[in-house]
Scaffold this motif. Sequence first.
Motif, PDB file in Angstrom:
ATOM      1  N   VAL A  38      -5.509  -8.244  -4.595  1.00 38.37           N
ATOM      2  CA  VAL A  38      -4.105  -8.142  -5.139  1.00 38.37           C
ATOM      3  C   VAL A  38      -3.506  -6.670  -4.498  1.00 38.37           C
ATOM      4  O   VAL A  38      -2.374  -6.699  -4.064  1.00 38.37           O
ATOM      5  N   LEU A  39      -4.189  -5.675  -4.515  1.00 39.85           N
ATOM      6  CA  LEU A  39      -3.936  -4.321  -4.331  1.00 39.85           C
ATOM      7  C   LEU A  39      -2.908  -4.265  -3.080  1.00 39.85           C
ATOM      8  O   LEU A  39      -1.845  -3.462  -3.126  1.00 39.85           O
ATOM      9  N   PRO A  40      -3.377  -4.674  -1.684  1.00 40.99           N
ATOM     10  CA  PRO A  40      -2.481  -4.386  -0.560  1.00 40.99           C
ATOM     11  C   PRO A  40      -1.131  -5.004  -0.710  1.00 40.99           C
ATOM     12  O   PRO A  40      -0.056  -4.401  -0.300  1.00 40.99           O
ATOM     13  N   GLY A  41      -1.046  -6.339  -1.234  1.00 41.61           N
ATOM     14  CA  GLY A  41       0.055  -7.102  -1.220  1.00 41.61           C
ATOM     15  C   GLY A  41       1.044  -6.464  -2.330  1.00 41.61           C
ATOM     16  O   GLY A  41       2.305  -6.199  -2.249  1.00 41.61           O
ATOM     17  N   LEU A  42       0.532  -5.727  -3.468  1.00 41.76           N
ATOM     18  CA  LEU A  42       1.180  -5.313  -4.677  1.00 41.76           C
ATOM     19  C   LEU A  42       1.817  -3.957  -4.122  1.00 41.76           C
ATOM     20  O   LEU A  42       3.026  -3.675  -4.246  1.00 41.76           O
ATOM     21  N   LEU A  43       0.899  -3.204  -3.307  1.00 41.12           N
ATOM     22  CA  LEU A  43       1.664  -1.797  -2.660  1.00 41.12           C
ATOM     23  C   LEU A  43       2.636  -2.270  -1.889  1.00 41.12           C
ATOM     24  O   LEU A  43       3.801  -1.610  -1.608  1.00 41.12           O
ATOM     25  N   PHE A  44       2.525  -3.381  -0.899  1.00 38.50           N
ATOM     26  CA  PHE A  44       3.791  -3.736  -0.050  1.00 38.50           C
ATOM     27  C   PHE A  44       4.975  -4.054  -0.546  1.00 38.50           C
ATOM     28  O   PHE A  44       6.078  -3.482  -0.386  1.00 38.50           O
ATOM     29  N   VAL A  45       4.901  -4.914  -1.563  1.00 43.85           N
ATOM     30  CA  VAL A  45       6.023  -5.336  -2.410  1.00 43.85           C
ATOM     31  C   VAL A  45       6.919  -4.090  -3.178  1.00 43.85           C
ATOM     32  O   VAL A  45       7.744  -4.027  -3.233  1.00 43.85           O
ATOM     33  N   THR A  46       5.836  -3.276  -3.677  1.00 40.24           N
ATOM     34  CA  THR A  46       6.304  -2.251  -4.375  1.00 40.24           C
ATOM     35  C   THR A  46       7.046  -1.024  -3.525  1.00 40.24           C
ATOM     36  O   THR A  46       8.457  -0.658  -3.882  1.00 40.24           O
ATOM     37  N   ILE A  47       6.648  -0.683  -2.667  1.00 39.22           N
ATOM     38  CA  ILE A  47       7.272   0.084  -1.731  1.00 39.22           C
ATOM     39  C   ILE A  47       8.594  -0.613  -0.767  1.00 39.22           C
ATOM     40  O   ILE A  47       9.570   0.033  -0.998  1.00 39.22           O
ATOM     41  N   PHE A  48       8.408  -1.728  -0.433  1.00 38.67           N
ATOM     42  CA  PHE A  48       9.607  -2.411   0.185  1.00 38.67           C
ATOM     43  C   PHE A  48      10.658  -2.532  -0.999  1.00 38.67           C
ATOM     44  O   PHE A  48      11.967  -2.637  -0.602  1.00 38.67           O
ATOM     45  N   THR A  49      10.398  -2.871  -2.230  1.00 36.46           N
ATOM     46  CA  THR A  49      11.418  -3.124  -3.106  1.00 36.46           C
ATOM     47  C   THR A  49      12.203  -1.728  -3.263  1.00 36.46           C
ATOM     48  O   THR A  49      13.350  -1.798  -3.744  1.00 36.46           O
ATOM     49  N   LEU A  54      10.174  -1.638   5.996  1.00 32.99           N
ATOM     50  CA  LEU A  54       9.138  -2.503   6.579  1.00 32.99           C
ATOM     51  C   LEU A  54       7.885  -1.871   7.202  1.00 32.99           C
ATOM     52  O   LEU A  54       6.867  -2.166   6.743  1.00 32.99           O
ATOM     53  N   HIS A  55       8.275  -0.910   8.054  1.00 30.65           N
ATOM     54  CA  HIS A  55       7.148  -0.116   8.501  1.00 30.65           C
ATOM     55  C   HIS A  55       6.310   0.663   7.584  1.00 30.65           C
ATOM     56  O   HIS A  55       4.963   0.495   7.718  1.00 30.65           O
ATOM     57  N   ALA A  96       4.969  -9.598  10.611  1.00 32.83           N
ATOM     58  CA  ALA A  96       6.143  -8.894  10.094  1.00 32.83           C
ATOM     59  C   ALA A  96       6.718  -8.101  11.224  1.00 32.83           C
ATOM     60  O   ALA A  96       7.932  -8.097  11.435  1.00 32.83           O
ATOM     61  N   MET A  97       5.959  -7.190  11.842  1.00 29.99           N
ATOM     62  CA  MET A  97       6.437  -6.367  12.853  1.00 29.99           C
ATOM     63  C   MET A  97       6.924  -6.970  14.118  1.00 29.99           C
ATOM     64  O   MET A  97       7.868  -6.709  14.680  1.00 29.99           O
ATOM     65  N   MET A  98       6.110  -7.945  14.555  1.00 29.57           N
ATOM     66  CA  MET A  98       6.758  -8.731  15.673  1.00 29.57           C
ATOM     67  C   MET A  98       7.861  -9.538  15.413  1.00 29.57           C
ATOM     68  O   MET A  98       8.996  -9.620  16.634  1.00 29.57           O
ATOM     69  N   ASN A 104       7.777 -12.234   6.466  1.00 26.68           N
ATOM     70  CA  ASN A 104       6.535 -12.821   7.338  1.00 26.68           C
ATOM     71  C   ASN A 104       5.043 -12.264   7.105  1.00 26.68           C
ATOM     72  O   ASN A 104       4.040 -12.306   7.732  1.00 26.68           O
ATOM     73  N   PHE A 105       5.466 -10.987   6.397  1.00 28.72           N
ATOM     74  CA  PHE A 105       4.034 -10.115   5.986  1.00 28.72           C
ATOM     75  C   PHE A 105       2.872 -11.212   4.980  1.00 28.72           C
ATOM     76  O   PHE A 105       1.839 -11.486   5.278  1.00 28.72           O
TER      77      PHE A 105
END
Length: 254
Positions: A38-49, A54-55, A96-98, A104-105
């Motif tokens: 859970v943690l990586p996806g949670l961190l991604f969406v929290t920062i992006f929100t 994206l980077h 996502a980067m490409m 796409n993440f």
Amino acid sequence: MTSLDKPTEDTQADDARAVTEAALFEAFGGVRGMVETVLPGLLFVTIFTINKDLHLSAIAALVVSLLLVVVRLVMRDTVKHAFSGVFGVAFGVVFAMMTGNAKNFYLPGMLYTLGLGLAYVITTLAGVPLMGLILGPVFKENLSWRTRNPGRKKAYAKASYAWGGILLAKCAILFPLYWWADTAQLGWVLVALKIPPFLLAVWLTWVFLAKAPAPIDVFAEMEAEEKAEEERKAAQAAERGDTEAAAGRHRREA
């Protein structure tokens, strides 16, 4: 059944349930495995929100995945769950980067979930339920359940259908959101759907296997066969020794 039999049977049933729980805990990673999922996806969406970067979101998710692996290595613990998380996050970062599309993440993980759900169903229809292939080595029964333990094969089939149905239902929710929702909405729904469906599938697996016949320990059988073979060879050697000794005495007497 005497009054003394029932406690013994209850104890055996409790032992079987305990073994099943321990095996499921090992196979699916337990609490730490869920955190690592859970943690990586949670961190991604929290920062992006918060900042729509994206980077930064992708790099933070990848870094925390790598840190989880390092923690496992330092503690000399199994790293299979953490490594699988790293690969999943890495693929998501690359996609996502490409494409420049933050949604796409999540796409590689969603495709993996879809493929895994189909695999559970298809392998069960083919007579080789995937759950049996996963848990057979954990229970030290390997593939003995296929031909020697039909009750256990039936339990693995039920568990595999449960996993397949739950994962495909999850995909039925996520893929429409991939097209219609924004990145933050998709991400939070995906995070929310990480643990509850997983726990439901594990619980159903435990229910099916707890009621199934005990696994056949093929490793113990092989060890018993090897021991019996060694004893047989020792007995033959002793018999040959006795025969040779008797023949020697006969020659001396002659």
